[in-house]
Design a protein around this motif. Structure first.
Motif, PDB file in Angstrom:
ATOM      1  N   VAL A   6      81.227  -7.824  76.536  1.00  0.00           N
ATOM      2  CA  VAL A   6      80.989  -8.986  77.461  1.00  0.00           C
ATOM      3  C   VAL A   6      79.949  -9.829  76.316  1.00  0.00           C
ATOM      4  O   VAL A   6      79.018  -9.063  75.611  1.00  0.00           O
ATOM      5  CB  VAL A   6      80.260  -8.505  78.624  1.00  0.00           C
ATOM      6  N   SER A   7      80.109 -11.082  75.842  1.00  0.00           N
ATOM      7  CA  SER A   7      79.472 -12.180  75.582  1.00  0.00           C
ATOM      8  C   SER A   7      78.977 -13.429  76.186  1.00  0.00           C
ATOM      9  O   SER A   7      80.440 -14.148  76.596  1.00  0.00           O
ATOM     10  CB  SER A   7      79.910 -12.089  73.614  1.00  0.00           C
ATOM     11  N   SER A   8      78.163 -13.810  75.230  1.00  0.00           N
ATOM     12  CA  SER A   8      77.985 -15.218  75.660  1.00  0.00           C
ATOM     13  C   SER A   8      77.677 -16.167  74.462  1.00  0.00           C
ATOM     14  O   SER A   8      77.200 -17.591  74.767  1.00  0.00           O
ATOM     15  CB  SER A   8      76.139 -15.611  75.925  1.00  0.00           C
ATOM     16  N   ASP A   9      78.537 -15.895  73.148  1.00  0.00           N
ATOM     17  CA  ASP A   9      78.593 -17.000  72.639  1.00  0.00           C
ATOM     18  C   ASP A   9      79.891 -17.488  72.364  1.00  0.00           C
ATOM     19  O   ASP A   9      79.773 -19.001  71.874  1.00  0.00           O
ATOM     20  CB  ASP A   9      79.081 -15.966  71.085  1.00  0.00           C
ATOM     21  N   ALA A  10      80.566 -17.353  73.789  1.00  0.00           N
ATOM     22  CA  ALA A  10      81.963 -18.546  73.295  1.00  0.00           C
ATOM     23  C   ALA A  10      81.930 -18.960  75.083  1.00  0.00           C
ATOM     24  O   ALA A  10      82.799 -16.884  75.531  1.00  0.00           O
ATOM     25  CB  ALA A  10      82.644 -18.587  72.508  1.00  0.00           C
ATOM     26  N   LYS A  11      82.646 -19.466  76.713  1.00  0.00           N
ATOM     27  CA  LYS A  11      83.321 -18.942  77.238  1.00  0.00           C
ATOM     28  C   LYS A  11      83.945 -20.392  77.228  1.00  0.00           C
ATOM     29  O   LYS A  11      83.453 -21.831  77.200  1.00  0.00           O
ATOM     30  CB  LYS A  11      81.885 -18.730  78.125  1.00  0.00           C
ATOM     31  N   TYR A  12      84.716 -20.094  78.143  1.00  0.00           N
ATOM     32  CA  TYR A  12      85.649 -21.485  78.926  1.00  0.00           C
ATOM     33  C   TYR A  12      85.138 -21.546  80.178  1.00  0.00           C
ATOM     34  O   TYR A  12      85.204 -23.065  80.065  1.00  0.00           O
ATOM     35  CB  TYR A  12      86.886 -20.913  78.950  1.00  0.00           C
ATOM     36  N   MET A  13      84.478 -20.382  81.193  1.00  0.00           N
ATOM     37  CA  MET A  13      84.527 -20.866  82.404  1.00  0.00           C
ATOM     38  C   MET A  13      83.323 -20.326  82.003  1.00  0.00           C
ATOM     39  O   MET A  13      82.455 -18.596  81.445  1.00  0.00           O
ATOM     40  CB  MET A  13      85.126 -21.062  83.463  1.00  0.00           C
ATOM     41  N   GLY A  14      81.615 -20.470  83.161  1.00  0.00           N
ATOM     42  CA  GLY A  14      80.845 -19.307  83.042  1.00  0.00           C
ATOM     43  C   GLY A  14      80.026 -19.502  82.174  1.00  0.00           C
ATOM     44  O   GLY A  14      80.201 -20.580  81.523  1.00  0.00           O
ATOM     45  N   SER A  15      79.781 -18.452  82.199  1.00  0.00           N
ATOM     46  CA  SER A  15      78.960 -18.253  80.975  1.00  0.00           C
ATOM     47  C   SER A  15      78.995 -17.419  80.247  1.00  0.00           C
ATOM     48  O   SER A  15      78.178 -16.386  78.651  1.00  0.00           O
ATOM     49  CB  SER A  15      77.005 -17.823  81.585  1.00  0.00           C
ATOM     50  N   ARG A  16      80.022 -16.509  80.146  1.00  0.00           N
ATOM     51  CA  ARG A  16      80.579 -15.213  79.622  1.00  0.00           C
ATOM     52  C   ARG A  16      82.133 -14.953  78.382  1.00  0.00           C
ATOM     53  O   ARG A  16      82.541 -15.781  80.309  1.00  0.00           O
ATOM     54  CB  ARG A  16      79.775 -13.896  80.218  1.00  0.00           C
ATOM     55  N   SER A  17      82.368 -14.321  78.378  1.00  0.00           N
ATOM     56  CA  SER A  17      83.314 -14.182  78.239  1.00  0.00           C
ATOM     57  C   SER A  17      83.683 -12.817  77.230  1.00  0.00           C
ATOM     58  O   SER A  17      82.895 -12.093  77.774  1.00  0.00           O
ATOM     59  CB  SER A  17      84.638 -14.839  76.803  1.00  0.00           C
ATOM     60  N   LEU A  18      85.001 -12.222  77.500  1.00  0.00           N
ATOM     61  CA  LEU A  18      85.126 -10.878  76.611  1.00  0.00           C
ATOM     62  C   LEU A  18      85.641 -10.729  75.333  1.00  0.00           C
ATOM     63  O   LEU A  18      86.071 -11.717  74.335  1.00  0.00           O
ATOM     64  CB  LEU A  18      86.550 -10.319  77.005  1.00  0.00           C
ATOM     65  N   PHE A  19      84.194 -10.295  74.215  1.00  0.00           N
ATOM     66  CA  PHE A  19      84.758 -10.426  73.001  1.00  0.00           C
ATOM     67  C   PHE A  19      85.267  -9.476  72.470  1.00  0.00           C
ATOM     68  O   PHE A  19      84.617  -7.774  72.339  1.00  0.00           O
ATOM     69  CB  PHE A  19      83.283 -10.798  72.402  1.00  0.00           C
ATOM     70  N   ILE A  20      86.185  -9.313  71.188  1.00  0.00           N
ATOM     71  CA  ILE A  20      87.026  -8.438  70.481  1.00  0.00           C
ATOM     72  C   ILE A  20      86.366  -8.985  69.467  1.00  0.00           C
ATOM     73  O   ILE A  20      86.736  -9.180  68.797  1.00  0.00           O
ATOM     74  CB  ILE A  20      88.059  -8.260  70.775  1.00  0.00           C
ATOM     75  N   SER A  21      85.825  -6.758  68.925  1.00  0.00           N
ATOM     76  CA  SER A  21      85.762  -7.318  67.002  1.00  0.00           C
ATOM     77  C   SER A  21      85.690  -6.299  66.676  1.00  0.00           C
ATOM     78  O   SER A  21      85.906  -5.301  67.083  1.00  0.00           O
ATOM     79  CB  SER A  21      83.691  -7.742  67.313  1.00  0.00           C
ATOM     80  N   GLY A  22      85.637  -6.398  65.322  1.00  0.00           N
ATOM     81  CA  GLY A  22      85.891  -5.424  64.809  1.00  0.00           C
ATOM     82  C   GLY A  22      87.514  -5.395  64.432  1.00  0.00           C
ATOM     83  O   GLY A  22      87.822  -3.517  63.944  1.00  0.00           O
ATOM     84  N   ARG A  23      87.753  -5.734  64.208  1.00  0.00           N
ATOM     85  CA  ARG A  23      89.752  -5.619  64.544  1.00  0.00           C
ATOM     86  C   ARG A  23      90.090  -5.318  62.561  1.00  0.00           C
ATOM     87  O   ARG A  23      89.501  -6.433  61.272  1.00  0.00           O
ATOM     88  CB  ARG A  23      90.682  -6.909  65.054  1.00  0.00           C
ATOM     89  N   THR A  24      90.865  -4.689  62.659  1.00  0.00           N
ATOM     90  CA  THR A  24      91.200  -3.834  61.501  1.00  0.00           C
ATOM     91  C   THR A  24      93.174  -4.709  61.662  1.00  0.00           C
ATOM     92  O   THR A  24      93.916  -4.272  60.211  1.00  0.00           O
ATOM     93  CB  THR A  24      91.198  -2.450  60.924  1.00  0.00           C
ATOM     94  N   ALA A  25      93.851  -5.222  62.501  1.00  0.00           N
ATOM     95  CA  ALA A  25      95.094  -5.092  62.448  1.00  0.00           C
ATOM     96  C   ALA A  25      95.417  -5.823  63.883  1.00  0.00           C
ATOM     97  O   ALA A  25      94.213  -6.245  64.830  1.00  0.00           O
ATOM     98  CB  ALA A  25      95.753  -3.373  63.099  1.00  0.00           C
ATOM     99  N   SER A  26      96.612  -6.241  63.516  1.00  0.00           N
ATOM    100  CA  SER A  26      97.230  -7.455  64.595  1.00  0.00           C
ATOM    101  C   SER A  26      97.348  -6.601  66.188  1.00  0.00           C
ATOM    102  O   SER A  26      96.633  -7.652  67.091  1.00  0.00           O
ATOM    103  CB  SER A  26      97.859  -7.971  63.725  1.00  0.00           C
ATOM    104  N   TRP A  27      97.110  -5.856  66.289  1.00  0.00           N
ATOM    105  CA  TRP A  27      97.690  -5.371  67.457  1.00  0.00           C
ATOM    106  C   TRP A  27      95.969  -4.777  68.467  1.00  0.00           C
ATOM    107  O   TRP A  27      96.052  -4.654  69.047  1.00  0.00           O
ATOM    108  CB  TRP A  27      98.352  -3.892  67.665  1.00  0.00           C
ATOM    109  N   ASN A  28      94.868  -4.533  66.784  1.00  0.00           N
ATOM    110  CA  ASN A  28      93.305  -3.935  68.075  1.00  0.00           C
ATOM    111  C   ASN A  28      93.603  -5.272  68.925  1.00  0.00           C
ATOM    112  O   ASN A  28      93.351  -6.659  68.793  1.00  0.00           O
ATOM    113  CB  ASN A  28      92.888  -4.264  67.188  1.00  0.00           C
ATOM    114  N   GLY A  29      93.060  -4.952  69.601  1.00  0.00           N
ATOM    115  CA  GLY A  29      92.230  -5.985  70.967  1.00  0.00           C
ATOM    116  C   GLY A  29      91.951  -5.186  72.324  1.00  0.00           C
ATOM    117  O   GLY A  29      91.309  -4.770  72.529  1.00  0.00           O
ATOM    118  N   GLY A  30      92.180  -6.098  73.858  1.00  0.00           N
ATOM    119  CA  GLY A  30      91.214  -5.099  74.727  1.00  0.00           C
ATOM    120  C   GLY A  30      92.579  -4.853  75.609  1.00  0.00           C
ATOM    121  O   GLY A  30      93.985  -5.201  75.109  1.00  0.00           O
TER     122      GLY A  30
END
Length: 545
Positions: free
Chosen positions: A67-91
């Motif tokens: 969870v991160s507060s650096d970017a959000k569409y609504m509210g105050s938080r979003s799910l941050f997906i980081s450290g990706r090394t391939a396009s299929w890396n995600g949530g």
């Protein structure tokens, strides 16, 4: 229209674009203010806002999900997906088939953005599921967004495949590996209206030569992106394809010159460089160079010759849902600033990644063979990849010679194209496309090389098979406008495992008029001496057209 008017209009476009580019550089990008029209949330099956946690989402592959507060569409938080090394890396999030019934339809929505990395980025909402023991992936929705803006991926009526099990909802990208944020992930009954942000990005439809910035127009900004991409890399594979202005297979100063000439009106069409012989002409050219058996000296280490490094690596296979090992043989004096073609070399039934490289019926000297050929100037510098061909999503290794295990080998096409080839592009300095990609294999690996070569001539320009196993199906042909450059099948007189099956494949291609090399080894058994004889020739022919 007169040529002077045409040039004048093109120059005006160039000047206008240059002015726009200069003005854009003065702007500091900020995330846009976004609003969503309220919807009837009581009907939602789930509504993940990430305000109080990850809402049962987890990382997929070697990345992180938090969870991160650096970017959000609504509210105050979003799910941050980081450290990706391939396009299929995600949530990912598991879905119950009790709630999401296979064969029935549902509405899905998610809002994505990235603040760093590629611009634009194409995001994707995917359903992973298993059907009859095979893992499959189905697109729910995908679209592009400019960096810094949220975009909604939405499908009002997505049908869960009938019979599907082990459902997993996946958030990912189609090509890029940047970190990204996702918010407001919603599932609802089919037809539910779920409002969300739309993207302002304009993406050209398909590949369009010269449109390197992917805005749909050819302007000086494309020239800037072309030069920048040659130094730093391109934002995605579409931009890279568009950068090959003269379709030579190599992005270089000739492409810069062609695009510049077009922008100032010196030319009205891009040139096309085609230095390739047809499959027939190339086969005719090289057939006189084929030898039945390699000389003994080809397998020896020679004084003064530099040999490539063998690297043992592993990558995550979404096809198999596990890490898979792979041997990678680099060319002598591998330079990460230089790009190399790639050859995939596959083992047979019950075998592993060392079989075609170091340990066969006796010691294999593939490293010495390719190193000697490169030193002689007889072969191109190349990267050789020795994969684990067995690709079952439920079995880690081959357990028997039966149809279940056969399917594990036949599934390698998915592991190769979806997982291993992207891994190679991400981690090594390689040339891509059929001009720069070869595939061959022994026994079951030969069967797979033929199956893959027939199905994906767009990816593989050089196809080989050594004592290939029975079970190859298909047309034994290619369309005239989508052929590989070269096909070679090797068989041995003393093969008591597949017997005359390689000759049957040769006859099938011959009946269809497909140009190819039928390479017959007298005294050749189902093993090392046929493999060595084949590779000696194949190394010298690959990437020469």
């Amino acid at each position: 229209m007169s040529s002077s008017k045409t040039i004048g209009k093109k120059l005006l476009s160039v000047l206008s674009s240059a002015t726009l580019a200069a003005s854009c550089l003065a702007l500091v990008p900020t995330a846009p203010a976004l609003t969503v029209e309220a919807a009837g949330t009581s009907s939602y099956i789930f509504h993940d806002t990430f305000e109080s946690g990850t809402d049962d989402w987890s990382a997929r592959g070697g990345c992180k999900a938090a969870v991160s507060s650096d970017a959000k569409y609504m509210g105050s938080r979003s799910l941050f997906i980081s450290g990706r090394t391939a396009s299929w890396n995600g949530g990912q999030k598991s879905l119950s088939t009790t709630t999401f019934v296979p064969g029935k339809s549902y509405a899905f929505s998610a809002c994505f953005t990235n603040l760093t990395g590629s611009d634009p980025t194409e995001f994707k909402l995917t359903l992973q599921y298993s059907l009859n023991g095979t893992t499959s992936y189905d697109k729910i929705a995908q679209t592009f967004a400019n960096r810094g803006e949220f975009v909604q991926l939405y499908n009002a009526e997505y049908t869960i495949p009938a019979g599907a099990a082990d459902l997993v909802l996946v958030v990912e990208t189609t090509d890029e590996t940047c970190d990204f944020y996702v918010d407001e992930i919603i599932a609802a009954p089919a037809g539910t209206k779920i409002d969300g942000p739309t993207s302002k990005v304009v993406i050209s439809k398909g590949v369009r030569r010269g449109d390197v910035d992917l805005d749909g127009d050819l302007t000086v900004l494309d020239l800037i992106e072309l030069k920048r991409g040659m130094v730093r890399g391109f934002i995605n594979s579409t931009a890279e394809k568009n950068a090959d202005v003269d379709k030579s297979g190599v992005i270089d100063e000739d492409d810069v010159s062609a695009l510049q000439s077009y922008l100032v009106g010196e030319i009205t069409e891009f040139p096309v460089v085609n230095n390739h012989l047809s499959m027939k002409d190339f086969t005719d050219k090289v057939k006189s160079t084929i030898v039945e058996k390699e000389p003994d000296s080809a397998n020896r280490s020679k004084s003064g010759v530099t040999y490539g490094q063998i690297q043992k690596k592993s990558y995550y296979s979404t096809t198999c849902n596990r890490q898979k090992d792979v041997n990678i043989l680099l060319p002598p004096n591998y330079d990460p600033n230089k790009k190399y073609p790639v050859m995939y070399i596959m083992h047979g039934y019950y075998e592993g990644i060392d079989r075609m490289l170091t340990k066969g019926n006796a010691d294999m000297h593939t490293r010495e063979m390719i190193g000697n050929a490169i030193a002689e100037g007889a072969a191109k510098e190349m990267i050789c990849v020795f994969p684990d061909v067995f690709s079952s999503p439920t079995l880690k290794a081959c357990t028997g010679m039966d149809e279940t295990n056969n399917q594990g080998y036949d599934n390698f096409i998915n592991d190769l194209t979806k997982d291993l080839m992207p891994y190679m592009e991400k981690n090594y300095s390689i040339l891509t496309g059929k001009d720069n990609t070869a595939i061959t294999g022994f026994s079951m690996g030969g069967r797979e090389a033929l199956l893959i070569g027939m199905k994906r001539p767009d990816l593989f320009g050089y196809v080989g098979a050594i004592c290939p196993a029975p079970g190859v199906t298909g047309s034994f042909n290619w369309s005239a406008d989508n052929q590989p450059y070269f096909l070679m099948i090797t068989g041995g007189s003393d093969d008591t495992v597949v017997y005359d099956n390689p000759k049957t494949y040769h006859s099938n291609f011959e009946k269809n008029g497909v140009p190819h090399i039928w390479h017959y080894v007298n005294g050749g058994y189902h093993g090392d001496n046929c493999i060595r004889a084949h590779l000696y020739n194949f190394f010298r022919i690959a990437f020469q057209n």
